[in-house]
Enzyme design. Structure first.
Site, PDB file in Angstrom:
ATOM      1  N   GLY A  12     -11.731 -22.696   8.207  1.00  0.00           N
ATOM      2  CA  GLY A  12     -10.492 -22.076   7.733  1.00  0.00           C
ATOM      3  C   GLY A  12      -9.316 -23.002   8.006  1.00  0.00           C
ATOM      4  O   GLY A  12      -9.298 -23.700   9.025  1.00  0.00           O
ATOM      5  N   SER A  13      -8.355 -22.998   7.095  1.00  0.00           N
ATOM      6  CA  SER A  13      -7.234 -23.938   7.227  1.00  0.00           C
ATOM      7  C   SER A  13      -5.951 -23.336   6.648  1.00  0.00           C
ATOM      8  O   SER A  13      -5.139 -24.049   6.062  1.00  0.00           O
ATOM      9  CB  SER A  13      -7.564 -25.234   6.514  1.00  0.00           C
ATOM     10  OG  SER A  13      -7.958 -24.924   5.190  1.00  0.00           O
ATOM     11  N   LYS A 122      -8.399 -11.242  11.944  1.00  0.00           N
ATOM     12  CA  LYS A 122      -8.012  -9.868  12.268  1.00  0.00           C
ATOM     13  C   LYS A 122      -8.343  -8.957  11.100  1.00  0.00           C
ATOM     14  O   LYS A 122      -7.775  -9.109  10.018  1.00  0.00           O
ATOM     15  CB  LYS A 122      -6.521  -9.823  12.624  1.00  0.00           C
ATOM     16  CG  LYS A 122      -6.240 -10.602  13.919  1.00  0.00           C
ATOM     17  CD  LYS A 122      -4.788 -10.677  14.303  1.00  0.00           C
ATOM     18  CE  LYS A 122      -4.658 -11.368  15.676  1.00  0.00           C
ATOM     19  NZ  LYS A 122      -3.276 -11.587  16.086  1.00  0.00           N
ATOM     20  N   ALA A 156       1.831 -17.671  13.724  1.00  0.00           N
ATOM     21  CA  ALA A 156       1.351 -19.055  13.707  1.00  0.00           C
ATOM     22  C   ALA A 156       2.478 -20.082  13.728  1.00  0.00           C
ATOM     23  O   ALA A 156       2.420 -21.056  14.488  1.00  0.00           O
ATOM     24  CB  ALA A 156       0.452 -19.264  12.489  1.00  0.00           C
ATOM     25  N   LYS A 207      -3.441  -3.365  14.869  1.00  0.00           N
ATOM     26  CA  LYS A 207      -1.979  -3.552  14.967  1.00  0.00           C
ATOM     27  C   LYS A 207      -1.379  -3.906  13.606  1.00  0.00           C
ATOM     28  O   LYS A 207      -0.208  -3.615  13.350  1.00  0.00           O
ATOM     29  CB  LYS A 207      -1.633  -4.585  16.035  1.00  0.00           C
ATOM     30  CG  LYS A 207      -2.211  -5.980  15.812  1.00  0.00           C
ATOM     31  CD  LYS A 207      -1.286  -6.924  15.133  1.00  0.00           C
ATOM     32  CE  LYS A 207      -2.009  -8.138  14.594  1.00  0.00           C
ATOM     33  NZ  LYS A 207      -1.150  -9.230  14.205  1.00  0.00           N
ATOM     34  N   ARG A 271       4.047 -11.062   8.334  1.00  0.00           N
ATOM     35  CA  ARG A 271       4.029 -10.817   6.892  1.00  0.00           C
ATOM     36  C   ARG A 271       3.721  -9.367   6.513  1.00  0.00           C
ATOM     37  O   ARG A 271       4.168  -8.890   5.480  1.00  0.00           O
ATOM     38  CB  ARG A 271       3.012 -11.760   6.244  1.00  0.00           C
ATOM     39  CG  ARG A 271       1.631 -11.675   6.823  1.00  0.00           C
ATOM     40  CD  ARG A 271       0.684 -12.687   6.223  1.00  0.00           C
ATOM     41  NE  ARG A 271       0.535 -13.870   7.044  1.00  0.00           N
ATOM     42  CZ  ARG A 271      -0.547 -14.647   7.052  1.00  0.00           C
ATOM     43  NH1 ARG A 271      -1.557 -14.388   6.266  1.00  0.00           N
ATOM     44  NH2 ARG A 271      -0.624 -15.699   7.828  1.00  0.00           N
ATOM     45  N   ASN A 272       2.948  -8.644   7.340  1.00  0.00           N
ATOM     46  CA  ASN A 272       2.608  -7.262   6.989  1.00  0.00           C
ATOM     47  C   ASN A 272       3.853  -6.382   6.957  1.00  0.00           C
ATOM     48  O   ASN A 272       4.064  -5.597   6.041  1.00  0.00           O
ATOM     49  CB  ASN A 272       1.584  -6.702   7.981  1.00  0.00           C
ATOM     50  CG  ASN A 272       0.231  -7.335   7.793  1.00  0.00           C
ATOM     51  OD1 ASN A 272      -0.459  -7.078   6.808  1.00  0.00           O
ATOM     52  ND2 ASN A 272      -0.143  -8.219   8.712  1.00  0.00           N
ATOM     53  N   LYS A 298      -2.683 -14.515   2.940  1.00  0.00           N
ATOM     54  CA  LYS A 298      -3.279 -13.203   2.671  1.00  0.00           C
ATOM     55  C   LYS A 298      -2.735 -12.153   3.633  1.00  0.00           C
ATOM     56  O   LYS A 298      -2.493 -12.438   4.800  1.00  0.00           O
ATOM     57  CB  LYS A 298      -4.802 -13.276   2.827  1.00  0.00           C
ATOM     58  CG  LYS A 298      -5.463 -14.267   1.886  1.00  0.00           C
ATOM     59  CD  LYS A 298      -5.443 -13.753   0.463  1.00  0.00           C
ATOM     60  CE  LYS A 298      -5.935 -14.814  -0.498  1.00  0.00           C
ATOM     61  NZ  LYS A 298      -5.455 -14.626  -1.854  1.00  0.00           N
ATOM     62  N   GLN A 300      -3.303  -8.675   5.786  1.00  0.00           N
ATOM     63  CA  GLN A 300      -4.452  -8.041   6.452  1.00  0.00           C
ATOM     64  C   GLN A 300      -4.269  -6.525   6.600  1.00  0.00           C
ATOM     65  O   GLN A 300      -5.237  -5.778   6.577  1.00  0.00           O
ATOM     66  CB  GLN A 300      -4.653  -8.645   7.847  1.00  0.00           C
ATOM     67  CG  GLN A 300      -4.640 -10.165   7.895  1.00  0.00           C
ATOM     68  CD  GLN A 300      -5.738 -10.803   7.093  1.00  0.00           C
ATOM     69  OE1 GLN A 300      -6.822 -10.234   6.986  1.00  0.00           O
ATOM     70  NE2 GLN A 300      -5.479 -11.961   6.517  1.00  0.00           N
TER      71      GLN A 300
HETATM   72  N1  LIG Z   1      -0.932 -16.612  10.403  1.00  0.00           N
HETATM   73  C1  LIG Z   1      -0.793 -16.027  11.579  1.00  0.00           C
HETATM   74  O1  LIG Z   1       0.319 -15.959  12.120  1.00  0.00           O
HETATM   75  C2  LIG Z   1      -2.006 -15.479  12.275  1.00  0.00           C
HETATM   76  C3  LIG Z   1      -1.951 -15.308  13.655  1.00  0.00           C
HETATM   77  C4  LIG Z   1      -3.059 -14.801  14.304  1.00  0.00           C
HETATM   78  C5  LIG Z   1      -4.199 -14.453  13.574  1.00  0.00           C
HETATM   79  N2  LIG Z   1      -4.219 -14.640  12.223  1.00  0.00           N
HETATM   80  C6  LIG Z   1      -5.451 -14.277  11.506  1.00  0.00           C
HETATM   81  O2  LIG Z   1      -6.114 -15.474  11.140  1.00  0.00           O
HETATM   82  C7  LIG Z   1      -6.871 -15.245   9.941  1.00  0.00           C
HETATM   83  C8  LIG Z   1      -6.565 -16.369   8.971  1.00  0.00           C
HETATM   84  O3  LIG Z   1      -5.227 -16.276   8.567  1.00  0.00           O
HETATM   85  P1  LIG Z   1      -4.340 -17.524   8.168  1.00  0.00           P
HETATM   86  O4  LIG Z   1      -2.931 -17.130   8.476  1.00  0.00           O
HETATM   87  O5  LIG Z   1      -4.846 -18.775   8.784  1.00  0.00           O
HETATM   88  O6  LIG Z   1      -4.608 -17.636   6.604  1.00  0.00           O
HETATM   89  P2  LIG Z   1      -3.508 -17.645   5.420  1.00  0.00           P
HETATM   90  O7  LIG Z   1      -3.284 -16.257   4.945  1.00  0.00           O
HETATM   91  O8  LIG Z   1      -2.343 -18.469   5.847  1.00  0.00           O
HETATM   92  O9  LIG Z   1      -4.182 -18.495   4.282  1.00  0.00           O
HETATM   93  C9  LIG Z   1      -5.147 -18.032   3.404  1.00  0.00           C
HETATM   94  C10 LIG Z   1      -6.327 -18.969   3.509  1.00  0.00           C
HETATM   95  O10 LIG Z   1      -7.405 -18.444   2.754  1.00  0.00           O
HETATM   96  C11 LIG Z   1      -7.999 -19.508   2.042  1.00  0.00           C
HETATM   97  N3  LIG Z   1      -8.739 -18.975   0.916  1.00  0.00           N
HETATM   98  C12 LIG Z   1      -8.276 -18.486  -0.240  1.00  0.00           C
HETATM   99  N4  LIG Z   1      -9.310 -18.094  -1.016  1.00  0.00           N
HETATM  100  C13 LIG Z   1     -10.432 -18.334  -0.299  1.00  0.00           C
HETATM  101  C14 LIG Z   1     -11.815 -18.130  -0.534  1.00  0.00           C
HETATM  102  N5  LIG Z   1     -12.256 -17.574  -1.677  1.00  0.00           N
HETATM  103  N6  LIG Z   1     -12.699 -18.485   0.439  1.00  0.00           N
HETATM  104  C15 LIG Z   1     -12.281 -19.013   1.593  1.00  0.00           C
HETATM  105  N7  LIG Z   1     -10.981 -19.230   1.880  1.00  0.00           N
HETATM  106  C16 LIG Z   1     -10.073 -18.880   0.940  1.00  0.00           C
HETATM  107  C17 LIG Z   1      -6.825 -20.373   1.673  1.00  0.00           C
HETATM  108  O11 LIG Z   1      -7.238 -21.663   1.329  1.00  0.00           O
HETATM  109  C18 LIG Z   1      -6.042 -20.366   2.976  1.00  0.00           C
HETATM  110  O12 LIG Z   1      -6.559 -21.325   3.860  1.00  0.00           O
HETATM  111  C19 LIG Z   1      -6.476 -13.854   9.445  1.00  0.00           C
HETATM  112  O13 LIG Z   1      -7.476 -12.932   9.789  1.00  0.00           O
HETATM  113  C20 LIG Z   1      -5.205 -13.533  10.210  1.00  0.00           C
HETATM  114  O14 LIG Z   1      -5.040 -12.158  10.446  1.00  0.00           O
HETATM  115  C21 LIG Z   1      -3.152 -15.156  11.564  1.00  0.00           C
END
Ligand SMILES: NC(=O)c1ccc[n+]([C@@H]2O[C@H](COP(=O)([O-])OP(=O)(O)OC[C@H]3O[C@@H](n4cnc5c(N)ncnc54)[C@H](O)[C@@H]3O)[C@@H](O)[C@H]2O)c1
EC number: 1.1.1.8
Length: 351
Positions: A12-13, A122, A156, A207, A271-272, A298, A300
């Protein structure tokens, strides 16, 4: 002979995946137990006419999901998820939870024996027959390896900027927990390991539902008192959910970063909350706002609300969680956003 070096892969990135990559790229070279190179799976897409993997490998920056932050050159982007995880001993899952199943299915016959996973995602996993399960349980079932979790009050972009914060690692295996802590902890990102893995993960998913409620409250024009009520009653439902379905945890777990701290952060930033406020103000649907406001990121919370509603329906307990269920019904436009206030006003807490 010394043990072979352990290899870490990041699956994941997005915004969070890239932030964790930035931290680990710096941290990993301090140990003589890990390979320095960390492969990162990038869901390939074109950004300004170039492949995102190419941009990351040439400029050491994810210009789409974490612009303005450089990776160390030992973070190497791969568009092929099998190549990413091949030979890895530690698999860090940092995908939006919607993509976890298909990613696990793609790699399941390529996971190294003895490897373990860590989920940073999450949300809940929903099977084809609508059964709901924890993501870490689904990862363990699909890949047949242990899966730990990392949750906390971590927006993040703030973590990437290096402002002080903390997170909770859920791991009952001491050695594995320490490895995860070693990879993540910095002077500004402090890590606590706790054994209540399931509850830690559940809090991270729940949450986001409360954050959607907080966003509705903001969008309706209510102030801080109402939002505090949303947070308190939301927390009550989070605690009740954990007590009903994951008994046996330490009650102080709610005071860790994965509990009340993550809840507060998400109800003010994140974002939510932002999209839920816009949902009320603009009248547009959630998917449209996600596409318009989040530049590929995305949401959640609305999905988690649907998953929890399904979970509660299956257990016959929906009426005990009026805030969670109202959030889902509002997102689906079955009831008006103002019905959130009724869910608070007539909450079982006041009976
Ligand atoms: N961003 C935050 O602040 C944060 C903090 C803590 C936890 N999280 C959790 O981390 C997880 C990842 O979130 P994020 O913020 O890194 O992602 P993001 O919402 O920033 O990005 C979406 C990601 O999904 C990828 N994507 C899109 N279509 C796809 C597919 N078909 N298959 C695979 N990947 C695909 C995109 O390339 C991108 O890397 C989530 O569960 C989120 O709740 C996020």
């Amino acid at each position: 002979m010394s043990d072979p070096l352990k290899r870490v892969a990041i699956v994941g990135s997005g915004n969070w995946g890239s932030t964790i990559a930035k931290i680990i790229g710096n941290n990993i070279v301090k140990f003589n137990t890990f390979e320095n190179e960390v492969r990162m799976y990038v869901y390939e897409e074109m950004v300004d006419g170039r492949k995102l993997t190419e941009i990351i490998n040439e400029e050491h920056e994810n210009t789409k999901y974490l612009p303005g932050h450089k990776f160390t050159p030992n973070i190497v982007a791969y568009a092929d998820v099998v190549e990413t995880v091949k030979d890895a001993d530690i698999l860090l899952f940092i995908l939006p939870h919607q993509f976890v199943e298909r990613t696990c299915n793609a790699i399941k016959s390529h996971v190294k024996p003895g490897a373990f996973a860590v989920s940073f995602s999450k949300g809940f996993y929903v099977g084809k027959d609508n059964t709901v399960e924890l993501l870490s349980t689904a990862i363990t079932r699909l890949l047949e390896i242990p899966c730990y979790v990392v949750m906390g009050a971590n927006i993040a972009s703030e973590v990437a900027s290096g402002t002080f914060c903390e997170a909770t690692v859920g791991a009952r295996n001491y050695e594995h927990g320490q490895m995860v802590k070693g990879l993540l902890q910095t002077e500004e990102f402090r890590i606590v390991i706790k054994p209540d893995t399931e509850v830690i993960e559940v809090l991270g998913a729940l949450k986001n539902i409360v954050a959607v409620a907080a966003g509705f409250s903001d969008g309706l024009g209510y102030g801080d008192n109402t939002k505090a009520a949303v947070i308190r009653l939301g927390l009550k439902e989070m605690v009740k959910f954990c007590e009903e379905f994951f008994p046996g945890h330490h009650p102080h777990i709610f005071l860790e970063s994965c509990g009340v701290a993550d809840l507060v952060t998400t109800c003010y930033g994140g974002r939510n909350r932002k999209v839920a406020a816009a949902f009320v103000k603009t009248g547009k649907d959630i998917k449209t706002l996600e596409a318009e406001m989040l530049n590929g990121q995305k949401l959640q919370g609305p999905d988690a609300a649907a998953e929890v509603k399904e979970w509660l329906k299956e257990k016959g307990q929906a009426n005990k969680f009026p805030l969670f269920t109202a959030v889902h019904d509002i997102c689906e436009r079955r009831i008006e956003p103002t019905a959130l206030i009724d869910a608070l006003r007539y909450h079982p807490e006041f009976w």
